[in-house]
Design an enzyme around this catalytic site. Sequence first.
Site, PDB file in Angstrom:
ATOM      1  N   HIS A  18       0.801  -1.218   0.000  1.00 17.42           N
ATOM      2  CA  HIS A  18       0.000   0.000   0.000  1.00 17.42           C
ATOM      3  C   HIS A  18       0.838   1.273   0.000  1.00 17.42           C
ATOM      4  O   HIS A  18       0.437   2.271  -0.611  1.00 17.42           O
ATOM      5  CB  HIS A  18      -0.969  -0.031   1.180  1.00 17.42           C
ATOM      6  CG  HIS A  18      -2.012  -1.095   1.036  1.00 17.42           C
ATOM      7  ND1 HIS A  18      -2.549  -1.779   2.109  1.00 17.42           N
ATOM      8  CD2 HIS A  18      -2.610  -1.616  -0.075  1.00 17.42           C
ATOM      9  CE1 HIS A  18      -3.431  -2.642   1.669  1.00 17.42           C
ATOM     10  NE2 HIS A  18      -3.483  -2.578   0.352  1.00 17.42           N
ATOM     11  N   SER A  99      -6.542  -1.694  -0.878  1.00 17.46           N
ATOM     12  CA  SER A  99      -6.112  -0.992  -2.087  1.00 17.46           C
ATOM     13  C   SER A  99      -7.233  -0.177  -2.736  1.00 17.46           C
ATOM     14  O   SER A  99      -6.990   0.939  -3.198  1.00 17.46           O
ATOM     15  CB  SER A  99      -5.549  -1.996  -3.094  1.00 17.46           C
ATOM     16  OG  SER A  99      -4.491  -2.743  -2.521  1.00 17.46           O
ATOM     17  N   GLU A 117     -13.969  -7.910  -7.957  1.00 18.82           N
ATOM     18  CA  GLU A 117     -13.905  -8.892  -6.874  1.00 18.82           C
ATOM     19  C   GLU A 117     -14.798 -10.077  -7.230  1.00 18.82           C
ATOM     20  O   GLU A 117     -15.974  -9.906  -7.543  1.00 18.82           O
ATOM     21  CB  GLU A 117     -14.345  -8.281  -5.547  1.00 18.82           C
ATOM     22  CG  GLU A 117     -14.435  -9.264  -4.395  1.00 18.82           C
ATOM     23  CD  GLU A 117     -13.162 -10.081  -4.180  1.00 18.82           C
ATOM     24  OE1 GLU A 117     -13.280 -11.314  -3.988  1.00 18.82           O
ATOM     25  OE2 GLU A 117     -12.065  -9.497  -4.212  1.00 18.82           O
ATOM     26  N   GLU A 142     -14.426 -12.809 -12.551  1.00 13.82           N
ATOM     27  CA  GLU A 142     -13.120 -13.451 -12.445  1.00 13.82           C
ATOM     28  C   GLU A 142     -12.006 -12.421 -12.621  1.00 13.82           C
ATOM     29  O   GLU A 142     -11.926 -11.759 -13.655  1.00 13.82           O
ATOM     30  CB  GLU A 142     -13.010 -14.556 -13.508  1.00 13.82           C
ATOM     31  CG  GLU A 142     -11.662 -15.244 -13.586  1.00 13.82           C
ATOM     32  CD  GLU A 142     -11.232 -15.811 -12.245  1.00 13.82           C
ATOM     33  OE1 GLU A 142     -10.265 -15.273 -11.661  1.00 13.82           O
ATOM     34  OE2 GLU A 142     -11.870 -16.787 -11.792  1.00 13.82           O
ATOM     35  N   ASP A 163      -3.379  -8.746  -7.378  1.00 11.63           N
ATOM     36  CA  ASP A 163      -3.119  -9.166  -5.991  1.00 11.63           C
ATOM     37  C   ASP A 163      -4.028 -10.343  -5.648  1.00 11.63           C
ATOM     38  O   ASP A 163      -4.972 -10.218  -4.877  1.00 11.63           O
ATOM     39  CB  ASP A 163      -3.384  -7.965  -5.066  1.00 11.63           C
ATOM     40  CG  ASP A 163      -3.204  -8.294  -3.599  1.00 11.63           C
ATOM     41  OD1 ASP A 163      -2.512  -9.284  -3.291  1.00 11.63           O
ATOM     42  OD2 ASP A 163      -3.770  -7.561  -2.762  1.00 11.63           O
TER      43      ASP A 163
END
Length: 279
Positions: A18, A99, A117, A142, A163
């Site tokens: 971050h 994030s 997400e 996805e 991530d």
Amino acid sequence: MNYRHAFHAGNHADVLKHITLSRLIALLSRKEAPFVCLDSHAGVGLYDLKGDQASRTGEWLEGIARLWDAPDLPELTADYFGVLRALNPDDQLRYYPGSPELARQLTRMQDRVLLNEKHPEDGQLLKDNMRGDRRVAVHLGEGWHVPRALLPVAEKRALLLIDPPFEQADELERCITALNESIARMRQTVVAIWYPIKDERQLKRFYQGLEKSSAPKLLRVELFVHSPDDATRLSGSGLAIANPPWGLEDELKQLLPWLAGKLAQSKGDWRLDWLIEEK
């Protein structure tokens, strides 16, 4: 390895990720032209460090808690800590920005934030947390499809954070595929891939894949809190950054020694080098 965000919010890996993200946004913001900040595996965006999941592991106590009252915060951490202080106005550390929240607060009015997400419950929480900001769009799908689905962007500049949760054995390889797809669709994209440092043999293959990628230039950033010789524990974490903006390398040379000193649990160290140097 299960790396669902809430269990690890605010740990040493989050701090590295971050602070680096905040510097990427700051450096991209030096130019007036707008850019888009994308996040392929966004999580919920905001975390309660005293909630059930974060309390169960307590990893934040060895991460952001060590820095919260530090008297020697580098000036380069001001943006990151500005968001943290705004979320915790009583100076009691409880809420931690993921994030998405950092991107939302640190980008400008002319910029956009595109979040993805896959987990349905987390995705709904992310939508709730981002509600009210028209610059932010949340996609539920996805994460590995993000480069093909959302790039290129009209703004001509993009920052993509990859991530993943690292629950599947092939996710390091999928990171490289996503990097190549991103560069193929929009060559100037700044791609930041976060990865855990555990199994050095597996990471060696990952590094080799990154070196063979289509990125025009690629910077490796790593922070160690233990010596990386025990594959059963998280020794540290890294970011592979394609097309890093000018100035990032020099900033990280200032930040990484300080972070290694503050966050070391048995043996702190850091690495900063180029896997692909600009031709």
